[in-house]
Design a protein around this motif. Structure first.
Motif, short mmCIF file in Angstrom:
data_model
loop_
_atom_site.label_atom_id
_atom_site.label_comp_id
_atom_site.label_asym_id
_atom_site.label_seq_id
_atom_site.Cartn_x
_atom_site.Cartn_y
_atom_site.Cartn_z
N THR A 130 0.70 -1.19 -0.03
CA THR A 130 0.01 -0.05 0.02
C THR A 130 0.84 1.05 -0.04
O THR A 130 0.52 2.30 -0.83
CB THR A 130 -0.85 0.20 1.16
N ARG A 131 2.04 1.45 0.71
CA ARG A 131 2.84 2.23 0.93
C ARG A 131 3.57 2.59 -0.54
O ARG A 131 3.51 3.71 -0.83
CB ARG A 131 4.00 2.12 1.83
N LYS A 181 2.33 1.80 -3.30
CA LYS A 181 1.28 2.36 -4.18
C LYS A 181 1.17 3.76 -4.02
O LYS A 181 0.83 4.67 -5.06
CB LYS A 181 0.01 1.72 -4.06
N LYS A 182 1.04 4.31 -2.85
CA LYS A 182 0.99 5.79 -2.57
C LYS A 182 1.90 6.32 -3.02
O LYS A 182 1.62 7.57 -3.57
CB LYS A 182 0.62 5.76 -1.08
N ARG A 200 1.87 7.00 -6.57
CA ARG A 200 0.88 7.92 -7.14
C ARG A 200 1.24 9.54 -6.88
O ARG A 200 0.41 10.24 -7.46
CB ARG A 200 -0.48 7.88 -6.55
N VAL A 260 7.75 7.50 1.83
CA VAL A 260 6.40 6.53 1.93
C VAL A 260 6.97 5.22 1.46
O VAL A 260 6.29 4.36 1.99
CB VAL A 260 5.56 7.33 0.86
#
Lengths: 349, 305
Positions: free
Chosen positions: B157-158, B160-161, B164, B250
């Motif tokens: 998740t990190r 992917k964030k 983005r 991140v």
């Protein structure tokens, strides 16, 4: 008058349980709501206390919600991620939910037919997933073993009138959260204030505690409550939405549910002094393994900062930040903060 | 043991006494530290790096002391060495964030001018994260393995964030000698003196993020905010660089690094210790991400108003 036929006290619960961003739900695999209740007797009252415990498993959504990213979310919201402690996923890759809804119902002894016959039942339970980070619950809960009839409402009116002023101070929300609120990191319900217009029938009282600042509209509410002194039932949860029904076999009372913004809610209910009210200050503790922290809720006013709030409650700002999982010291007007009060000693039943 | 007399002669010291044999010695011109180099090419890169940074006049660095023959390195019987001043007084960052900001900006700027064919890359992909926890050795405690597998989803998740975030992949990245720890900041004559470690040159901003991660952990959010504001005041430091720093913060580097280390542990206790270290670093990353992103949010609000 007395009616020896047992009756049931019923009420409904509607609540939205929000999971933290990053804990999005793909599908719910199991969900249950179970009473974890103890019944305590005093000279004048019987108290039904404990939790309705929501437990379940869900399959986490693997994809980051792109809509959330694209929304007007701040950068800090877009890039926030969970701590290791918050990562609660089972070995099978399933997310787990466990969230207790504390409940505390105080019933006059005269309304109890047989204490041994007092049971709390979840009559029906349903849920919906309006978004993949939210579970909306609806449950019908009943407490059995009470008398179907009771002394006339008039006998309570005097008492109520006498207590109106006191009650004006005493009536307030109360929120009780478990100290360990691990699986469900955040509960963001639509704050709802209930105005229950009762006729002559004693009905359920559902109180929640919120840190309130003003009493402007309370008196109006208090008037509506003057004839409702028979049974006090109050349930606490964070941002809970409640609807209350009277005894199933009794006359129907009007019920009006009014949704309000937090600021409005704040104006509706009592003051901080009210936490002295006996039946509203009880800290719920049921399970030996669980310690509960009674929390006050503070709605941030214009011009307030974390420092001023910290000073007002004499609680370190760091503790408030930790309790509310704040990542920064900035608070905004209308923001609800949980103010930890103290940790109670676990009680055994 | 290298002959101290040989070094004294090469550098023209009349007094020489070992403090830590082979590492530091006392001279009439202060305490000197020896840095040994296995690779001559690497040594030359660091000589060039420190000279370039020093010439910017930003702060003092542990540049190479010249020999009597004006050489910046010395080949003795044991190999190539360079000699440096030893400074032990730690720099006090609080209230002096501007000086550190100048150094960081200077490091990045200098890094744009550096070249290094063998510079260490810092690429991360979702596949790398997914495969990181596969086939961990039996010396890794089963509970540790279980927790790592649970953590993997959050690490993805990190990732992917981070992906983005609006960061261009086409812009040139600096090649820098990592700043390392905040403890490498020393003070002499009231000035910031930076002790570079002579590590393998690294491409990109990751090492700066690692430094900031420790900084926010040690000096707190307020000082870090002042540092970020001071960085923004640096002429060459724009929002794009800040966004790159945020992206690196991140990314779940500590997760990958921990798993890499776990492949070489010999005991279960060691694996547990590494996991606990990862917990701490993960939280430091969260704190840095929050600080930078909130700072950027605040800056946007000011612009909007």
């Amino acid at each position: 008058m007395a009616n020896e036929q047992a009756s049931t006290l019923s009420f409904s619960i509607q609540e939205a349980v929000w999971l933290n961003r990053g804990q999005e739900i793909d599908s719910v695999l199991s969900l249950s709501l179970d009473p974890d209740i103890t019944i305590q007797e005093t000279e004048d009252y019987v108290t039904v206390k404990g939790n309705l415990v929501l437990t379940g498993e869900y399959s986490p959504g693997n994809e980051v919600d792109e809509d959330q990213q694209q929304r007007n979310a701040s950068l800090s919201e877009q890039v926030s991620f969970r701590s290791i402690e918050e990562v609660r996923v089972s070995d099978e890759g399933l997310g787990t939910i466990r969230h207790p809804f504390p409940i505390d119902v105080t019933i006059p002894r005269s309304r109890i037919q047989d204490v041994d016959q007092v049971y709390v039942n979840v009559d029906s339970f349903d849920y919906d997933l309006p978004g993949n980070g939210c579970i909306e619950l609806q449950a019908d809960v009943s407490i059995s073993g009470m008398r179907g009839e009771f002394a006339s409402a008039e006998s309570y009116v005097d008492e109520t009138e006498e207590e109106t002023e006191q009650e004006a101070r005493d009536f307030h929300f109360e929120s009780v959260r478990p100290q360990e609120q691990e699986e469900v990191q955040e509960v963001r319900g639509e704050d709802v204030a209930e105005e229950e217009k009762e006729a002559s029938e004693p009905v359920v009282y559902l109180n929640r505690y919120a840190e309130a600042q003003e009493e402007d509209s309370y008196e109006e509410e208090a008037e509506q409550e003057q004839q409702q002194e028979d049974v006090y039932a109050y349930a606490h949860a964070n941002d809970m939405r409640y609807t209350a029904n009277a005894y199933q076999d009794e006359a129907v009372e009007e019920e009006q549910e009014v949704e309000k913004e937090p600021e409005e809610e704040e104006k509706t209910y009592g003051t901080r002094e009210e936490e002295n009210a006996l039946y509203l200050t009880k800290v719920l503790a049921r399970d030996d393994e669980e310690a509960f922290t009674r929390l006050r809720m503070c709605i941030v006013q214009a011009g307030e900062s974390l420092d001023t709030i910290s000073a007002r409650y004499k609680i370190p700002s760091s503790q408030i930040m930790r309790q509310n999982r704040l990542n920064e010291e900035r608070v905004e007007e209308g923001q609800i903060l949980y103010i930890p009060n103290r940790i109670s000693s676990p009680t055994s039943s | 043991m290298v002959e101290l007399e040989q070094i004294k002669g090469a550098y023209g010291f009349s007094v020489g006494e070992w403090i830590v044999p082979g590492e530091t010695f006392r001279t009439e011109k202060g305490v000197k530290t020896i840095k040994w180099w296995e690779n001559h090419h690497t040594m030359n890169w660091h000589i060039q790096w420190r000279e370039a940074l020093d010439n910017k006049g930003i702060c003092l660095t542990n540049r190479m002391i010249r020999t009597k023959d004006h050489e910046m390195s010395f080949l003795c019987t044991k190999g190539w060495l360079t000699l440096h001043d030893e400074v032990t007084s730690l720099f006090s960052y609080q209230g002096r964030e501007e000086e550190l900001a100048s150094l960081i900006a200077g490091v990045i700027n200098t890094g744009y001018t550096m070249d290094w064919r063998d510079a260490k890359g810092t690429h991360l992909s979702e596949e790398v994260i997914k495969h990181a926890v596969v086939d961990l050795p039996e010396t890794v405690d089963p509970i540790v393995q279980s927790i790592l597998k649970k953590t993997m989803d959050e690490a993805i998740t990190r990732f992917k964030k981070a992906e983005r975030l609006p960061v261009s992949s086409l812009e040139k990245c600096p090649i820098i000698d990592p700043l390392g720890s905040v403890k490498n900041g020393k003070e002499i004559f009231g000035q910031l003196f930076w002790s570079f470690l002579g590590q393998t040159p690294e491409v990109g901003y990751r090492s700066i993020t690692f430094f900031l991660r420790e900084y926010v952990s040690v000096y707190g959010k307020e000082s870090t905010n002042r540092l970020l504001t001071a960085l923004k005041e640096e002429e060459s430091f724009d929002d794009a660089i800040m966004m790159r720093l945020l992206k690196e913060a991140v990314l779940p580097w500590e997760f990958i690094k921990t798993v890499e280390k776990l492949r070489y542990v010999k005991t279960k206790e060691e694996s547990t210790r590494l996991l606990e270290e990862m917990y701490d670093t993960w939280e430091q990353s969260r704190a840095l991400v929050t600080t930078i992103s909130t700072w950027l949010d605040g800056k946007r609000e000011k612009v909007a108003n």
